[in-house]
Design an enzyme around this catalytic site. Structure first.
Site, short mmCIF file in Angstrom:
data_model
loop_
_atom_site.label_atom_id
_atom_site.label_comp_id
_atom_site.label_asym_id
_atom_site.label_seq_id
_atom_site.Cartn_x
_atom_site.Cartn_y
_atom_site.Cartn_z
N GLU A 138 22.94 10.99 34.62
CA GLU A 138 21.99 11.50 33.59
C GLU A 138 21.16 12.91 34.37
O GLU A 138 20.34 12.15 35.47
CB GLU A 138 20.59 10.27 32.56
N LYS B 296 11.57 -1.26 32.00
CA LYS B 296 10.61 -1.32 32.55
C LYS B 296 9.47 -2.36 30.78
O LYS B 296 9.68 -2.47 29.61
CB LYS B 296 9.35 -0.10 32.27
#
Ligand code: PSU
Ligand code: MN
Length: 305
Positions: free
Chosen positions: A23, A158
């Protein structure tokens, strides 16, 4: 609409050789310059060293692209947040207006699938944000996992996110979350999160077999390949947790919302940890790239049969 491929990516796909998508939001919005450029170059190198072809995905002058030149990588790294962060919602705008866009996990998955690339390496995926019961902040990444046939190798997510809710949304959508050598969903900087997984694979070959089985029965959509950060680079959850809490509190106090939330939190965590989190981030991306290349090789081998 066609994806514009570099000659290298085009030839690899035509010959059914292994290709790994990458990405570009992680470059433009996920890390500061110059570490982002170092990461982008090293990741491509790791994938090549494993015998696969890297294909960084972005939108350039309105064209969907798979495979960027070194000059283009450098431009995305240098311009950083000056380049639009483009999720699936934003693709029509950048294409119609012939703009540049850094693609998130969601839009990268979509473009990879359009190009015929089924393995993608990233750092962390987006998910359900803490407090989503009030803000409704659920990343479009999770929605795309129900649509595009791409296996995404990630170090989990995260803990700026609510990991339990993230796993629930994936389950509802029928997205397999496969622990790679683990029974637990990893929490990006930390190997453990306390959230158990029910699916596990210990080799790239096992992952490729699951991909094949899923798509052979028409179960469309992606897979999360949850690959924990190598132990020598991890930041234990107890150490990183207070920094994450602080970054989230600051975001709330500043009224940051929408697509700015994730980049703001990533930037603040890097600043608060004085770069320690960035080193861990770089290492886990490199490791994900290695595993993704191995999975792409096994998947390519099985598609030739
Ligand atoms: N999480 C990270 N690093 C990142 C991102 C997420 O640890 O770079 C980026 C990815 O591009 C991901 C996007 O797809 O943020 C999710 O943004 P949002 O939460 O706005 O959907
Ligand atoms: Mn969001």
């Amino acid at each position: 609409m066609k994806v514009k491929l570099t000659p290298e990516v085009k030839s690899a796909l035509a010959k059914k050789k292994p290709v790994v998508a990458l990405e570009s939001t992680i470059i433009a919005h996920g890390m500061p310059f110059p570490q982002n450029l170092e990461m982008a170059r090293k990741v491509e190198k790791v994938i090549r060293s494993e015998g696969a072809v890297p294909a960084t995905i972005a939108v350039i002058d309105g064209a969907l692209r798979a495979g960027l030149t070194d000059k283009e990588l450098e431009r995305f790294a240098k311009e950083g947040p000056g380049i639009l962060k483009v999720s699936t919602r934003d693709l029509p705008l950048v294409v119609a207006k012939k703009l540049n866009g850094a693609t998130t996990v969601a839009s990268t998955m979509r473009i990879a699938a359009m190009a015929g690339i089924h393995v993608f390496a990233t750092g962390g995926i987006g998910g359900v944000h803490r407090g989503a019961e009030k803000t409704f902040d659920v990343s479009a990444d999770l929605i795309e996992f129900s649509k595009s046939n791409v296996a995404v190798v990630t170090a989990g997510a995260k803990s700026i996110l609510d990991l339990a809710l993230t796993l629930e949304v994936l389950e509802t959508q029928g997205v397999p979350v496969v622990g790679f050598g683990t029974d637990e969903f990893p929490a990006f900087f930390s190997r453990q999160s306390g959230h158990r997984l029910t699916l596990r694979a210990d080799t790239a070959k096992e992952v490729a077999a699951m991909m094949r089985a899923k798509w052979a029965m028409g179960l469309s959509g992606g897979m999360v390949i949850a690959n924990p950060i190598p132990a020598e680079h991890e930041i234990p959850a107890v150490q990183i947790a207070p920094y994450i809490e602080r970054a989230i509190a600051e975001a709330n106090a500043k009224g940051i919302h929408g697509k700015d939330v994730t980049p703001f939190l990533l930037k603040r965590i890097t600043e608060i940890t004085e770069g320690r989190s960035l080193t861990a981030n770089l290492q886990l991306v490199l490791y994900n790239a290695r595993i993704a290349a191995q999975i792409a090789k096994e998947f390519a081998r099985s598609s030739k049969k």
